[in-house]
Design an enzyme around this catalytic site. Structure first.
Site, short mmCIF file in Angstrom:
data_model
loop_
_atom_site.label_atom_id
_atom_site.label_comp_id
_atom_site.label_asym_id
_atom_site.label_seq_id
_atom_site.Cartn_x
_atom_site.Cartn_y
_atom_site.Cartn_z
N ASP A 148 1.12 -1.13 0.03
CA ASP A 148 0.11 -0.06 -0.09
C ASP A 148 0.85 1.11 0.03
O ASP A 148 1.75 1.55 1.00
CB ASP A 148 -0.83 0.09 1.23
CG ASP A 148 -1.76 1.13 1.35
OD1 ASP A 148 -1.79 2.15 0.62
OD2 ASP A 148 -2.72 0.98 2.17
N VAL A 149 0.92 1.85 -1.13
CA VAL A 149 1.88 3.17 -1.22
C VAL A 149 1.67 4.16 -0.26
O VAL A 149 2.49 5.12 -0.05
CB VAL A 149 1.97 3.57 -2.52
CG1 VAL A 149 2.42 2.42 -3.86
CG2 VAL A 149 0.61 4.05 -2.98
N ASN A 174 2.90 3.04 -10.89
CA ASN A 174 1.67 3.00 -11.44
C ASN A 174 0.51 3.40 -10.64
O ASN A 174 -0.47 3.88 -11.21
CB ASN A 174 1.39 1.92 -12.39
CG ASN A 174 -0.07 1.49 -12.78
OD1 ASN A 174 -0.45 2.04 -13.85
ND2 ASN A 174 -0.56 0.64 -12.16
N TYR A 227 -6.99 15.16 -9.54
CA TYR A 227 -6.24 14.02 -10.33
C TYR A 227 -5.23 14.72 -11.20
O TYR A 227 -4.06 14.65 -11.24
CB TYR A 227 -7.12 13.27 -11.05
CG TYR A 227 -6.17 12.25 -12.14
CD1 TYR A 227 -5.57 10.95 -11.55
CD2 TYR A 227 -6.36 12.37 -13.41
CE1 TYR A 227 -5.23 10.02 -12.49
CE2 TYR A 227 -5.79 11.57 -14.25
CZ TYR A 227 -4.96 10.57 -13.65
OH TYR A 227 -4.43 9.66 -14.81
N LYS A 253 -1.05 14.82 -10.95
CA LYS A 253 -0.17 14.40 -11.99
C LYS A 253 0.70 15.52 -12.56
O LYS A 253 2.00 14.91 -12.94
CB LYS A 253 -1.08 13.76 -13.18
CG LYS A 253 -1.62 12.47 -12.82
CD LYS A 253 -0.90 11.39 -12.35
CE LYS A 253 -1.59 10.07 -12.08
NZ LYS A 253 -0.70 8.94 -11.96
N THR A 260 -10.33 1.55 -18.27
CA THR A 260 -9.81 1.13 -16.83
C THR A 260 -11.06 1.75 -15.73
O THR A 260 -11.90 2.47 -16.11
CB THR A 260 -8.49 1.63 -16.38
OG1 THR A 260 -8.48 2.91 -16.08
CG2 THR A 260 -7.29 1.11 -17.45
#
Length: 237
Positions: free
Chosen positions: A57-58, A80, A157, A161, A192
């Site tokens: 779990d990052v 990713n 989001y 990024k 996705t």
């Protein structure tokens, strides 16, 4: 014999799983990073030979440290794992959504990258690939673009990024003398479960994964600190 190893975070589904499949097909031992052990194990079984489960779990510092302690050498790191909680514009996006998004998309990348740096430094050709987004391009966000219109939402989001892109440049500059190649990939809109817009798209995740594979296996004279589309063409910052 190919003794190279790779770690792909968020690799139990979507683009991450496709990247892991391609790396395994190249003969690498691929650690499939997954928060959920069950989903991760199913992905490992579907990928087949060369795939290994790494519960990760990052957003959990202890989990990241424990995972890194298991790795003696790492040749490829693909950051990713990412989330997109909503498609809301900034005026309708609360601070908590930004915090949650940045926790995975930005802070998680920093935590994983720094934790695995000792293992990556033991590789003769260390490679880091950060999965970004074309919607993070400030140039594309302020000029006409066929993929999306300016002001089309997903503020948390897209801004996360953009921050990841900045980190990509900083890591590339910092690690250049150590032989690292650090690049960001814009995978394109893919079918996705990242968000409803992605889920409704017809883009093949495997096509995007080809771009990640290219950056993961760059030769020593390859680029670093770049932002590339899935087809290899440069993306403007």
């Amino acid at each position: 014999m190919n003794e190279r190893t790779a770690l792909v975070t968020g690799a139990n589904k979507g683009i991450g799983k496709c990247i892991a499949q391609l790396l395994a097909a190249e003969g690498l031992t691929v650690y499939v990073g997954s928060r959920d052990p069950g989903r991760g194990q199913r992905a490992v079984e579907e990928i087949g030979a060369g795939a290994r489960l790494l519960v990760l779990d990052v957003t959990d510092p202890d989990a990241v440290a424990q995972a890194a302690a298991r790795m003696d050498r790492l040749d490829v790191l693909v950051n990713n794992a990412g989330i997109s909680p909503s498609l809301a514009p900034p005026t309708d996006t609360g601070v908590e959504e930004y915090r949650r998004t940045y926790e995975t998309n930005v802070f998680g990348v920093v935590a994983v990258t720094n934790a695995f740096l000792p293992a990556l430094r033991r590789s003769p050709s260390p490679r880091i690939v950060n999965i970004s987004s074309g919607t993070a391009s400030l140039t594309w966000s302020t000029t006409p673009n066929p993929q999306f219109t300016p002001g089309s939402g997903a503020a948390a989001y897209r801004s996360s990024k953009a921050a990841l892109n900045a980190l990509t440049v900083l890591y590339a500059q910092t690690l250049a003398e150590d032989g690292f190649k650090v690049n960001a990939l814009a995978p394109g809109l893919r079918a996705t479960d990242l968000n409803p817009r992605a889920a409704a798209a017809g883009g093949d995740p495997a096509e995007a994964a080809q771009g990640a594979l290219r950056l993961a296996l760059l030769p020593d004279d390859g680029p670093t600190g770049g932002f590339f589309s899935w087809d290899g063409t440069p993306v403007p910052w």
